[in-house]
Design an enzyme around this catalytic site. Structure first.
Site, PDB file in Angstrom:
ATOM      1  CB  SER A  68       9.298  20.232  20.058  1.00  0.00           C
ATOM      2  OG  SER A  68       9.880  19.631  21.199  1.00  0.00           O
ATOM      3  CE1 TYR A  82       6.202  15.557  19.406  1.00  0.00           C
ATOM      4  CE2 TYR A  82       8.327  16.152  20.339  1.00  0.00           C
ATOM      5  CZ  TYR A  82       6.990  16.447  20.091  1.00  0.00           C
ATOM      6  OH  TYR A  82       6.476  17.648  20.530  1.00  0.00           O
TER       7      TYR A  82
HETATM    8  C1  BGC Z   1       6.888  17.067  24.039  1.00  0.00           C
HETATM    9  C2  BGC Z   1       6.557  16.875  25.512  1.00  0.00           C
HETATM   10  C3  BGC Z   1       7.780  17.150  26.363  1.00  0.00           C
HETATM   11  C4  BGC Z   1       8.438  18.461  25.973  1.00  0.00           C
HETATM   12  C5  BGC Z   1       9.759  18.679  26.717  1.00  0.00           C
HETATM   13  C6  BGC Z   1       7.478  18.426  23.847  1.00  0.00           C
HETATM   14  O1  BGC Z   1       7.726  18.677  22.504  1.00  0.00           O
HETATM   15  O2  BGC Z   1       5.695  16.893  23.268  1.00  0.00           O
HETATM   16  O3  BGC Z   1       6.088  15.551  25.740  1.00  0.00           O
HETATM   17  O4  BGC Z   1       7.407  17.202  27.719  1.00  0.00           O
HETATM   18  O5  BGC Z   1       8.673  18.503  24.590  1.00  0.00           O
HETATM   19  O6  BGC Z   1      10.567  17.557  26.704  1.00  0.00           O
END
Ligand code: BGC
Length: 287
Positions: free
Chosen positions: A172, A185
């Site tokens: 991410s 996360y």
């Molecule tokens: C998250 C999303 C978020 C995106 C940008 C992703 O890894 O799961 O919820 O919109 O990152 O912030």
């Protein structure tokens, strides 16, 4: 909203004109968390590219079967759904056993399954922490480990690919961008960066390629509240220089490239597919 672009009526949804070429013909792929969102998009793209696909899911059985049907529409005959919680070692091992029974081997793993359990730090329970680390980080470790065992056992099959196997970790932008209210996360994705790079360094001599994709904001259920009202969408656009939300297909196409021999000399990279989110657009007129 970035006024300059708003007036130009840019297409909101990305519509790629080119069909995906069959660059993965006959390759065996496993996509975890493939019943929805990015995983779904990746599994369908791999199907278009000619791969045989295992559609892993945890809870969304019906949705996973729909993905299987969508992949069959691409002409792919070898595709099935398999239920497993990737954070559970025995379930991961059983999933690979089933895949080897059905397909004989694995060439491509897209280790995608992931979730969010957001809360401000003081309200972040250990259960929320453990769930996110368990699925997003431990789950990727377990799935990568089992795939690497098979890649090493089998080695390169030149008829299929130049590499002995390809791992693609779903990261991410939050492996780079700190994210208040999402410490579990962000920590899991920061962990993916080092997990992926360390595995890559370890297994590259075996002709195994390991890379990550770091999506930005992709239109999926995980971030619905960030795009499903005009106010939220406009606010989100402040973070995206390219001024559109991403689609699962944007990630699917990146995965096809990283899985194919077109990227054979690409090892240990994170491919950011984020419309420029990691360009820190907050600095465009500040700083
Ligand atoms: C998250 C999303 C978020 C995106 C940008 C992703 O890894 O799961 O919820 O919109 O990152 O912030």
């Amino acid at each position: 909203m970035r006024g300059i672009l708003k007036d130009q009526e840019l297409p909101e949804v990305h519509m790629p004109s080119k069909p995906i070429e069959k660059v993965l013909k006959g390759q065996k792929a496993l996509v975890t968390g493939a019943d929805s969102g990015i995983g779904r998009g990746v599994a369908i793209a791999l199907g278009h590219a000619g791969a045989d696909v295992v559609v892993n899911y945890h809870k969304g059985e019906e949705a996973a079967e729909e993905v299987v049907e969508a992949i069959k529409q691409t002409g792919c005959k070898n595709v099935f759904a398999h239920q497993a919680d990737v954070s559970q070692e025995d379930q991961v091992i059983a999933m690979y056993e089933k895949m080897f029974q059905e397909f004989g081997t694995i060439d491509i793993l897209v280790s995608n399954a992931g979730l969010q359990q957001d809360a401000p730090l003081e309200e972040m329970t250990l259960a929320k922490w453990n769930l996110v680390i368990g699925v997003n980080l431990t789950g990727q470790f377990l799935c990568c480990r089992e795939a690497v065992k098979e890649f090493k056992r089998r080695g390169v099959n030149k008829e299929v690919s130049c590499a002995a196997g390809k791992l693609i970790c779903m990261s991410s932008v939050h492996q780079e961008i700190p994210w208040a209210g999402h410490v579990n996360y962000a920590a899991s994705k920061g962990g993916i960066k080092m997990l992926m790079e360390s595995i890559s360094q370890e297994v590259a001599p075996h002709r195994i390629r390991v890379n990550s994709i770091a999506p930005g904001a992709i239109k999926t259920p995980i971030n619905k509240e960030a795009w499903d009202t005009p106010e939220a969408y406009n606010q989100l656009m402040e973070l995206i220089p390219y001024n559109r939300i991403g689609e699962p297909d944007d990630i699917g196409r990146a995965a096809v490239w990283l899985a194919s021999d077109d990227s054979d000399y690409v090892n240990g990279i994170t491919l950011f597919v984020d419309g420029g989110m990691t360009l820190y657009p907050g600095f465009t007129q500040n700083g």
